[in-house]
Design an enzyme around this catalytic site. Structure first.
Site, mmCIF file in Angstrom:
data_model
loop_
_atom_site.group_PDB
_atom_site.id
_atom_site.type_symbol
_atom_site.label_atom_id
_atom_site.label_comp_id
_atom_site.label_asym_id
_atom_site.label_seq_id
_atom_site.Cartn_x
_atom_site.Cartn_y
_atom_site.Cartn_z
ATOM 1 C CD GLU A 126 -2.988 -0.323 0.185
ATOM 2 O OE1 GLU A 126 -3.119 0.091 -1.151
ATOM 3 O OE2 GLU A 126 -3.683 -1.456 0.401
ATOM 4 C CG ASP A 149 -5.738 1.733 -7.730
ATOM 5 O OD1 ASP A 149 -5.220 0.841 -7.320
ATOM 6 O OD2 ASP A 149 -6.293 2.654 -7.172
ATOM 7 N N GLY A 202 -12.320 2.222 -1.710
ATOM 8 C CA GLY A 202 -10.891 1.784 -1.822
ATOM 9 C C GLY A 202 -10.944 0.598 -2.722
ATOM 10 C CG LEU A 203 -13.393 -2.066 -2.879
ATOM 11 C CD1 LEU A 203 -14.544 -2.863 -2.674
ATOM 12 C CD2 LEU A 203 -11.964 -2.981 -2.266
ATOM 13 C CB SER A 204 -9.563 0.480 -8.143
ATOM 14 O OG SER A 204 -8.580 0.552 -7.126
ATOM 15 N N GLY A 244 -15.966 4.695 -3.558
ATOM 16 C CA GLY A 244 -15.483 5.302 -2.317
ATOM 17 C C GLY A 244 -15.044 4.161 -1.386
ATOM 18 C CE1 TYR A 298 -3.117 7.488 -2.992
ATOM 19 C CE2 TYR A 298 -2.213 9.288 -4.262
ATOM 20 C CZ TYR A 298 -2.277 7.917 -3.944
ATOM 21 O OH TYR A 298 -1.881 7.127 -4.778
ATOM 22 C CG ASP A 330 0.604 3.011 -6.330
ATOM 23 O OD1 ASP A 330 0.983 3.645 -5.340
ATOM 24 O OD2 ASP A 330 0.072 2.933 -7.143
#
Length: 387
Positions: free
Chosen positions: A36, A175, A127-129, A125, A227, A39
């Protein structure tokens, strides 16, 4: 993704645009098993694709017009002129598909317009792209229709550029690559520096295990500051250490690197997370390849502690999922995705799934939190044409 879904999306396209689409495509959301915030530091990641997908029915146009419609957003068809597309000019959902068209044209591909209807089952929203799935499905459709000849990793790069420059969100490459390149029954070991890939078999059901996704229902938005601050802090750390990216700091050299950073505690924490997280990805790959799947559980827990304490992007709901699941017998658990909400993953024996699920739901109710959404994550296929 069923034939029925493809047919329903195609039928809605016909209602909207008055003609059959030239094809229907799907691109999945993803869960990141480990790796996490590595990338954008040229590091290692290990996502796998979800069965949940964004589906697009698409036809070409020759008049420089892009027409967009989503089954998931209230409103009529949005019509845009390709010549008017400009970075950060759009703050709506349409920025994702139109950004892809912009990025393709910027790269010299002769895209002359399109009619697009989208429908997605990827939770937004969480966090699963969901955004990467939207981007990749549009990119793949246009790649096929316009015969652009781009491979999956190349489309992923273009989609990342669309999100970085057009949308204005400083996301890494994971992602989009996961959505474009994952294979069913596998996790994708990806080196984000050179985009080399290795498909690692990941069939938990065959070993009597399950991986649960717990969507906390806490929504996040990457482009709203935190972020970007973490990314800037990582870049500062790399600059202070004289390397191109934090990927270049070997795990064995971490203590010496931290000493060189002196009393800049914030940067020290960010550097420590990235370097240890890269090492965790390599440990998980090694364990999976040697058949020691259950042993990845403690590595997931270490990853959560690092994201919570060093990167500081967890939240009470995510911590509650992890702590409760572990207390109820889970093999491992951690937050997944960009943070500040979204989802956690829980690795569990098949026999313990119901107990863990009830424990998490009960803990959320006791804490007064919104009830979480819990579902099993099964490694699914990457982006593909449906019809």
């Amino acid at each position: 993704m069923s034939v029925d879904t493809a047919a329903a999306v195609a039928e809605r396209f016909k209602e909207l645009y008055g003609a059959e689409p030239e094809g229907v495509w799907a691109a999945p959301g993803r869960v990141n098993l480990i790796g996490e915030h590595t990338d954008y530091n040229d590091g290692f990641v290990m996502p796998f694709a979800l069965p949940h997908t964004a589906v697009a029915a698409v036809s070409r146009r020759a008049d420089g017009v892009l027409r967009l419609h989503s089954a998931d957003v209230e409103g009529d068809v949005v019509e845009l002129r390709l010549d008017d597309l400009a970075p950060e000019s759009d703050r709506n959902w349409t920025a994702y598909p139109s950004g892809v068209v912009w990025a393709l044209r910027q790269a010299g591909h002769a895209v002359t317009g399109a009619d697009i209807h989208l429908a997605s089952t990827v939770p937004a929203g969480a966090g699963l792209s969901s955004s990467a799935a939207l981007e990749v499905v549009v990119a793949l459709a246009l790649n096929d229709l316009y015969d652009l000849g781009q491979k999956g990793w190349q489309l992923a790069r273009l989609c990342q550029r669309a999100e970085n420059v057009y949308v204005g969100a400083p996301v890494g490459i994971m992602d989009q690559t996961a959505s474009a390149c994952c294979e069913a029954g596998h996790a994708l070991f990806l080196d984000t520096r050179d985009l080399s890939q290795k498909q690692i078999p990941f069939d938990l059901a065959a070993e009597g295990m399950r991986l649960l996704v717990v969507d906390t229902q806490v929504k996040h938005s990457h482009s709203e500051g935190e972020y970007g601050k973490r990314r800037a802090g990582c870049e500062k750390g790399a600059a202070l250490l004289g390397v191109d990216a934090l990927r270049d700091i070997a795990y064995a050299d971490l203590d010496a690197a931290l000493d060189r950073l002196g009393d800049d505690e914030e940067v020290r924490r960010l550097v420590r997370h990235v370097v240890t997280e890269d090492q965790r990805v390599e440990r998980v790959v090694s364990l999976l390849e040697s058949g020691e799947t259950r042993a990845i559980g403690p590595v997931l827990v270490e990853g959560h502690a690092s994201l919570r304490d060093d990167f500081r992007i967890s939240c009470p709901e995510l911590d509650l999922v992890v702590d409760t699941a572990l207390a109820a017998g889970a093999l491992g658990a951690r937050m997944t995705g960009g943070g500040f909400g979204g989802s956690a993953i829980v690795l569990a024996e098949e026999a313990d799934v119901e107990t863990i699920t009830k424990a998490v739901e009960g803990a959320f109710a006791s804490a007064g939190f919104t009830a979480p959404r819990v579902f099993e994550a099964v490694p699914a296929a990457g982006a593909r044409r449906l019809s």
